[in-house]
Each structure stands twice: as structure tokens, then as C-alpha cells.
Design an enzyme around this catalytic site. Structure first.
Site, PDB file in Angstrom:
ATOM      1  N   GLU A 131     -12.744  -3.254   3.665  1.00  0.00           N
ATOM      2  CA  GLU A 131     -11.851  -4.144   4.405  1.00  0.00           C
ATOM      3  C   GLU A 131     -12.115  -4.010   5.896  1.00  0.00           C
ATOM      4  O   GLU A 131     -11.524  -3.178   6.582  1.00  0.00           O
ATOM      5  CB  GLU A 131     -10.389  -3.808   4.081  1.00  0.00           C
ATOM      6  CG  GLU A 131      -9.389  -4.813   4.609  1.00  0.00           C
ATOM      7  CD  GLU A 131      -9.718  -6.249   4.252  1.00  0.00           C
ATOM      8  OE1 GLU A 131      -9.482  -7.119   5.100  1.00  0.00           O
ATOM      9  OE2 GLU A 131     -10.222  -6.505   3.144  1.00  0.00           O
TER      10      GLU A 131
ATOM     11  N   ASN B 283      -4.100   7.234  18.215  1.00  0.00           N
ATOM     12  CA  ASN B 283      -5.240   7.229  19.134  1.00  0.00           C
ATOM     13  C   ASN B 283      -5.727   8.629  19.473  1.00  0.00           C
ATOM     14  O   ASN B 283      -6.925   8.850  19.675  1.00  0.00           O
ATOM     15  CB  ASN B 283      -4.869   6.477  20.415  1.00  0.00           C
ATOM     16  CG  ASN B 283      -4.823   4.971  20.206  1.00  0.00           C
ATOM     17  OD1 ASN B 283      -5.046   4.487  19.094  1.00  0.00           O
ATOM     18  ND2 ASN B 283      -4.528   4.241  21.261  1.00  0.00           N
ATOM     19  N   GLU B 284      -4.802   9.589  19.525  1.00  0.00           N
ATOM     20  CA  GLU B 284      -5.212  10.963  19.816  1.00  0.00           C
ATOM     21  C   GLU B 284      -6.098  11.508  18.687  1.00  0.00           C
ATOM     22  O   GLU B 284      -7.096  12.194  18.928  1.00  0.00           O
ATOM     23  CB  GLU B 284      -3.972  11.847  19.991  1.00  0.00           C
ATOM     24  CG  GLU B 284      -3.145  11.532  21.227  1.00  0.00           C
ATOM     25  CD  GLU B 284      -2.248  10.306  21.059  1.00  0.00           C
ATOM     26  OE1 GLU B 284      -1.635   9.884  22.047  1.00  0.00           O
ATOM     27  OE2 GLU B 284      -2.161   9.770  19.925  1.00  0.00           O
TER      28      GLU B 284
ATOM     29  N   GLN C 145       0.847  -1.193   0.000  1.00  0.00           N
ATOM     30  CA  GLN C 145       0.000   0.000   0.000  1.00  0.00           C
ATOM     31  C   GLN C 145       0.877   1.235   0.000  1.00  0.00           C
ATOM     32  O   GLN C 145       1.600   1.495   0.964  1.00  0.00           O
ATOM     33  CB  GLN C 145      -0.917  -0.021   1.224  1.00  0.00           C
ATOM     34  CG  GLN C 145      -1.887   1.134   1.305  1.00  0.00           C
ATOM     35  CD  GLN C 145      -2.747   1.060   2.558  1.00  0.00           C
ATOM     36  OE1 GLN C 145      -2.762   0.045   3.250  1.00  0.00           O
ATOM     37  NE2 GLN C 145      -3.450   2.134   2.872  1.00  0.00           N
TER      38      GLN C 145
ATOM     39  N   SER D  45       0.749   6.438   2.563  1.00  0.00           N
ATOM     40  CA  SER D  45       1.326   7.390   3.520  1.00  0.00           C
ATOM     41  C   SER D  45       2.619   7.997   3.000  1.00  0.00           C
ATOM     42  O   SER D  45       3.384   7.365   2.268  1.00  0.00           O
ATOM     43  CB  SER D  45       1.594   6.698   4.853  1.00  0.00           C
ATOM     44  OG  SER D  45       0.392   6.287   5.457  1.00  0.00           O
TER      45      SER D  45
END
Length: 410
Positions: free
Chosen positions: A260, A391-392, A142, A145
């Protein structure tokens, strides 16, 4: 059967977690299949890249899963789909049982690429790429990013300019899992720099052997190379490798990611496996001359973690139920990911802590427990709190999009 009740705006909702006899039989057949065909237990925790010598066995394992209908069942029949085995329930069971067996998932971004090709690809692309994904002849990575576009992927700056029947790509990708093993790349690049950031992006199928593709493994704190940087220097891609329409890549990428969902099911199995390992660890170590598991403080710490794990698993099951019934909520996936990653980190921290001063012993050190497995898991566990959306950032998603709280000042 378990029943999960919760309240939202004074309205009680009930989630009944039950498995039909048919799905129980499916799970039994799958467990037998995994026992016969799986390529062995993964030696390390987390989503890790295999060593090169393991790739042939993982390719064969992936092809076997497709052939048996445990993967790709929802594909069009003409490309190997098995409607009688399709459905999210079965996909969740497959992910869960692979995790429970501690064996390899099929590596790479094949599921994402196949989702994009099935929905947006040309007939020629489907006829060429889908059989190669099924047979594991092609491992995909992939290429989304970038150093400046992680949580905010739409800010990507890799450029693709049209030259005749080709696009010329220049840019850099990072955090590319299994890039060193990949035959193909599912690439996003900006084709219209003047458009708003969510527009002007195009999806491509990139042959990773194309001149100008430079893959550089990133050695992490664990000592392994699971991620890669990928540099693209005047890489030429034929125009018929565009997936979907030019400048419509954001929609292609989001659609393929939305399909997905099976990974959410592996979370509970991973955590319960960690809990089993912690109990075995505590039973095998001693505190003041007694098994650590007999120490009240140790039992309390494990008990608190067991509660967190059970809650995380129930949250995962509730999210799965809503996905199956088409009632998925914005907060579901972020909350499952947050609860899993933090319980997983707590488990790894506790596993190292229980070893006392020996907790600093890593793989290869004399006296390292389980050859440093817990130390490796501890070093890797922090990555789960960042990968797939920090997570933030996910807490902001829940606050703003699910709870309607004011947006964080930009």
C-alpha cells in the site's frame, strides 16, 4: 518536466519527473470521473471519519472507483483486475487527484485487507471477501495498534487461543480509524505467547458484529470521533478466518503494508491545496487596513512555507520514482512522511496565526473564518506527526537503517 539532482557519497543521482501523454490522458479522464461521481468535498482536514449519513454515498463512490478500474486494477483478473490500468504510476495519479479534488478517499482498511487476502488468503476467502470489498458492501478497519503496542507493534498482547474449530480472542485495540463504521476487521493477535515477539502472531478476518466486540469511539481535541477503542472479550472467530498461516501474521501484515504505497502521492496535492488556501486567507484578511498579503512579513512567512512545501513535494516525487523503478530506499517513506507532516503543521499554524485574535474562534463561534476550518486543521495537524510512526521514531529509522549510525541506547 522537473529534474531533481542530489549527491550521495560523491555520486550524483538525477531524478527526472515527467509524465507521458498516455498518463496525462489518464489523469484527464480521472478528473472528469471525479467531477461526475465524487460524493462532495470533505468538510474537514485530515483522515477523518464521515458521519453515518455520509456512508451510503461513500460506499457508492468506492464501488464506482473499482468498477471504472481506478481502484483494484492490479488485482487478479478473475477478481476484477484491469491489467491495462494497473501500475504504480496510475495508482499515484488516482491518490493525487482525489486529494486535489478535496473529496473522500475510500474509507477503511479495505486496501490492506485485500492485499493480504490476495497474497495469502485461501481460494474461498478470495471468492467471498474480494467482491464485497469491490462493491463496498464491507468496510474494513485495521485492528493492529494497542495501548502498549503503537510504534512497536510487535509487542501486541491481544491473545488468540485455539478451541476446536475456532479461535477465542481477548484483548484491546486502539486508534482504530472508522471502526464505528466497519463491517470487518483486519486483526492481529498473538497465538503463541512463548515465541519471540515477531513470531507467534496470526492475522484474522473478524466480523465486527461478532458477540464480544465492543467499539467505543474516542472523542478527540477536534470534537470529532475519528478513532475508536475496540475491546475483544471472548470473541470467537472460525479457524477458516485465519489469513495465511497460524503464527505467520507478522509476515502477512508487513507484506500487505508494503503493497500500500499510493498514499505517498497525495502528500504534495494536500500541501499545495493548503498553500492555495493560505494565499486566499491572506488576501481576504487585513493588516493595518491593507490585505495581509501586501504585508512584507506575511509574504515572507508564506514564501518560506512555499519552499518547504515544494521540497516536500519533490521528495515525494523522488520516492514515487524509485518505487516505480524498484530502487526504493529505506529512508524514502519516513522522510516523505516527516517532511509532509511538519509542513502541514506549519501551514495550519500560519493559517490560525494570520487571523490574529480571531484565531481562537472555532466552528460555531460568531465570526469564525470558514466556520473554524483552520482551527480544526490546526488541532488535527499534530496527529500527522504521530500517526503512521511518530516523527521521532522515524528519524531513528533513517539514522540507524539508512545512514548506519549507532543505535539509540535501549
Amino acid at each position: 518536466m522537473e529534474t531533481l539532482r542530489f549527491k550521495l557519497d560523491d555520486t550524483e543521482a538525477v531524478v527526472r519527473l515527467e509524465i507521458s501523454p498516455e498518463l496525462d490522458a489518464f489523469r484527464g479522464r480521472l478528473r472528469a470521473f471525479i467531477a461526475e461521481h465524487a460524493p462532495g468535498v470533505k468538510p474537514k482536514a485530515g483522515v477523518r471519519a464521515p458521519e453515518p449519513e455520509q456512508i451510503p454515498a461513500i460506499r457508492a463512490w468506492t464501488a464506482a472507483l473499482f468498477e471504472a478500474g481506478y481502484l483494484g486494477a492490479g488485482w487478479p483478473v478473475e477478481y476484477g483486475g484491469r491489467p491495462e490500468l494497473a501500475g504504480l504510476e496510475r495508482a499515484f495519479i488516482v491518490a493525487e487527484e482525489i486529494a486535489r479534488a478535496r473529496t473522500w478517499d475510500p474509507i477503511g482498511a479495505g486496501p490492506l485487507a485485500s492485499n493480504a487476502i490476495i497474497e495469502f488468503g485461501t481460494d474461498e476467502q478470495k471468492q467471498y471477501y474480494l467482491p464485497r470489498i469491490r462493491s463496498a458492501q464491507d468496510i474494513w478497519c485495521q485492528l493492529f495498534s494497542e495501548p502498549g503496542a503503537g510504534s512497536d507493534l510487535a509487542s501486541l498482547s491481544t491473545r488468540a487461543r485455539r478451541e476446536g474449530d475456532e479461535f477465542v480472542i481477548d484483548g484491546q485495540k486502539v486508534w482504530t480509524t472508522n471502526g464505528q463504521h466497519a463491517d470487518m476487521g483486519y486483526l492481529l493477535a498473538r497465538t503463541d505467547p512463548d515465541a519471540s515477539k515477531h513470531r507467534g502472531i496470526t492475522a484474522f478476518a473478524l466480523d465486527m458484529r461478532t458477540p464480544g466486540v465492543d467499539i467505543r469511539p474516542l472523542r478527540e481535541i477536534t470534537g470529532t470521533c475519528d478513532f475508536n477503542e475496540v475491546f475483544l472479550d471472548s470473541v470467537r472467530i472460525p479457524a477458516d478466518r485465519v489469513i495465511g498461516q497460524v503464527n505467520d501474521g507478522w509476515r502477512v501484515a508487513n507484506s500487505s503494508l508494503g503493497h500500500e504505497r499510493s498514499g505517498v502521492a497525495a502528500r504534495g496535492a494536500d500541501l499545495y491545496r493548503q498553500l492555495d488556501d493560505l494565499l486566499a486567507l491572506a488576501d481576504g484578511l487585513t493588516v493595518a487596513g491593507r490585505p495581509a498579503l501586501e504585508d512584507g512579513g506575511v509574504r515572507q512567512r508564506i514564501g518560506r512555507l512555499a519552499v518547504d512545501i515544494h521540497v516536500a513535494d519533490l521528495m515525494s516525487k523522488a520516492a514515487q520514482s524509485r518505487m516505480i523503478h524498484g530502487t526504493e530506499q529505506v529512508a524514502d517513506t519516513p522522510l516523505v512522511k516527516i517532511s509532509f507532516s511538519e509542513a502541514n503543521l506549519s501551514a495550519a499554524e500560519l493559517g490560525v496565526s494570520l487571523q490574529g485574535v480571531d484565531g481562537i474562534a472555532v466552528e460555531g463561534d460568531p465570526g469564525a473564518y470558514a466556520d473554524g476550518w483552520w482551527q480544526d486543521a490546526f488541532l488535527y495537524a499534530r496527529a500527522y506527526t504521530i500517526a503512521g510512526g511518530a516523527n521521532e521514531v522515524l528519524r531513528n529509522v533513517v539514522a540507524e537503517r539508512a545512514l548506519g549510525l549507532p543505535r539509540e541506547p535501549r
